[in-house]
Design an enzyme around this catalytic site. Structure first.
Site, mmCIF file in Angstrom:
data_model
loop_
_atom_site.group_PDB
_atom_site.id
_atom_site.type_symbol
_atom_site.label_atom_id
_atom_site.label_comp_id
_atom_site.label_asym_id
_atom_site.label_seq_id
_atom_site.Cartn_x
_atom_site.Cartn_y
_atom_site.Cartn_z
ATOM 1 N N ASN A 281 0.871 -1.179 0.000
ATOM 2 C CA ASN A 281 0.000 0.000 0.000
ATOM 3 C C ASN A 281 0.907 1.228 0.000
ATOM 4 O O ASN A 281 1.479 1.576 1.033
ATOM 5 C CB ASN A 281 -0.894 -0.041 1.255
ATOM 6 C CG ASN A 281 -1.740 1.216 1.399
ATOM 7 O OD1 ASN A 281 -1.783 2.052 0.504
ATOM 8 N ND2 ASN A 281 -2.411 1.337 2.538
ATOM 9 N N GLU B 44 -7.268 4.664 7.403
ATOM 10 C CA GLU B 44 -7.115 6.098 7.118
ATOM 11 C C GLU B 44 -8.366 6.653 6.440
ATOM 12 O O GLU B 44 -8.734 7.810 6.644
ATOM 13 C CB GLU B 44 -5.848 6.327 6.276
ATOM 14 C CG GLU B 44 -4.607 6.175 7.149
ATOM 15 C CD GLU B 44 -3.405 5.548 6.476
ATOM 16 O OE1 GLU B 44 -3.300 5.588 5.242
ATOM 17 O OE2 GLU B 44 -2.564 4.975 7.213
ATOM 18 N N SER C 283 2.640 -2.270 10.514
ATOM 19 C CA SER C 283 4.066 -2.323 10.854
ATOM 20 C C SER C 283 4.725 -3.664 10.484
ATOM 21 O O SER C 283 5.567 -4.157 11.227
ATOM 22 C CB SER C 283 4.285 -1.983 12.331
ATOM 23 O OG SER C 283 3.891 -0.636 12.569
HETATM 24 P P1 PGA Z 1 2.290 0.220 7.798
HETATM 25 O O1 PGA Z 1 0.879 0.466 7.024
HETATM 26 O O2 PGA Z 1 2.872 -1.059 7.225
HETATM 27 O O3 PGA Z 1 3.124 1.424 7.471
HETATM 28 O O4 PGA Z 1 1.967 0.079 9.228
HETATM 29 C C1 PGA Z 1 -0.005 -0.582 6.742
HETATM 30 C C2 PGA Z 1 -1.227 -0.049 6.038
HETATM 31 O O5 PGA Z 1 -1.655 1.071 6.353
HETATM 32 O O6 PGA Z 1 -1.820 -0.706 5.162
#
Ligand code: PGA
Length: 250
Positions: free
Chosen positions: A9, A98, A211
């Site tokens: 993503n 988000e 993460s």
């Molecule tokens: P991140 O984001 O790996 O930076 O935690 C994951 C996501 O929002 O799909």
């Protein structure tokens, strides 16, 4: 079940030039591995570049980060499913945290987006997950179940076309990851939710996100409940992404 999915993503990063540079490097080192797909969710303006570069590889896919449910019309700034498909998308993220928390997207809007994608033959990747407060209050299952409610009216064959990404909000971009056992427990709960609606356990694909990094990906995808990962930050780093997609399994 089609094997593991490693999904990137890219959020609001990488335009056509950045995407081309990234993929030129990635494609020169990644020639494909058995039982594994790599999906990219680039910015809308880079979708066409990505799909053009990966077009002859059946193990690579591209999707939109967001779509609108209406087929066309006066919706300034929005991307319809048909426009995303014209740019080569075969999937789209829906209900990413988000979208829910920064842009106030509701379960009802999420439901409409899932419906519009299925109607046009694209794969919805529905993101679900609880906030820190909800986890601490012991509400993880209630929240996830409410978010899955967006799928309530679909029959079993349709539900099988949907991919779920379990992304605890507290783990996204924070460096905190759910333990493989914690994630597997929620994945098991989601799998049972599908099972109660007639979907065989091995027909549901449930990814973990939040993460994910080269040093924790192996322990996550080694859990039988975890069918892949949705990766934000680390998917923008060519070296980290190469390591993640090459994760070797016993
Ligand atoms: P991140 O984001 O790996 O930076 O935690 C994951 C996501 O929002 O799909």
């Amino acid at each position: 079940m089609t094997g593991l999915i490693f999904a990137a993503n890219w959020k609001m990063h990488l335009g056509p030039n950045g995407a081309r540079q990234f993929l030129d490097a990635f494609l020169s080192s990644y020639s494909g591995l058995p039982d594994r797909e790599v999906w990219f969710f680039p910015s809308a303006v880079a979708l066409d570049t990505v799909t053009t570069l990966i077009h002859n590889r059946s193990d690579l896919k591209a999707g939109a980060q967001n779509v609108h449910w209406e087929p066309k019309g006066a919706f300034t700034g929005e991307l319809s499913v048909a426009l995303a498909r014209e740019a080569g998308a075969s999937a789209a993220l829906v209900g990413h945290s988000e979208r829910r928390h920064v842009f106030g997207e509701t379960d009802e809007e999420t439901d409409r987006k899932v419906r519009a994608l299925l109607q046009e033959g694209l794969t919805p990747m529905l993101c679900v997950g609880e906030t820190t407060d909800q986890r601490e209050a012991g509400e993880t299952r209630v929240v996830v179940e409410r978010q899955l409610g967006a799928l309530h009216s679909h029959d079993a064959p349709t539900l099988q076309k949907i991919v779920i990404a379990y992304e605890p909000v507290w783990a996204i971009g924070t460096g905190k990851t759910a333990t493989p056992a914690d994630a597997a427990e929620v994945h098991g709960f989601i799998r049972r939710w599908f099972g109660e609606r007639g979907v065989p356990a091995d027909a549901v694909r449930i990814l973990y996100g939040g993460s994910v990094k080269p040093d924790n990906v192996r322990s996550l995808v080694s859990e039988s409940q975890i069918d892949g990962v949705l990766v934000g930050g680390a998917s923008l780093d060519p070296e980290a992404w190469a390591e993640i997609t090459h994760t070797d399994l016993d």
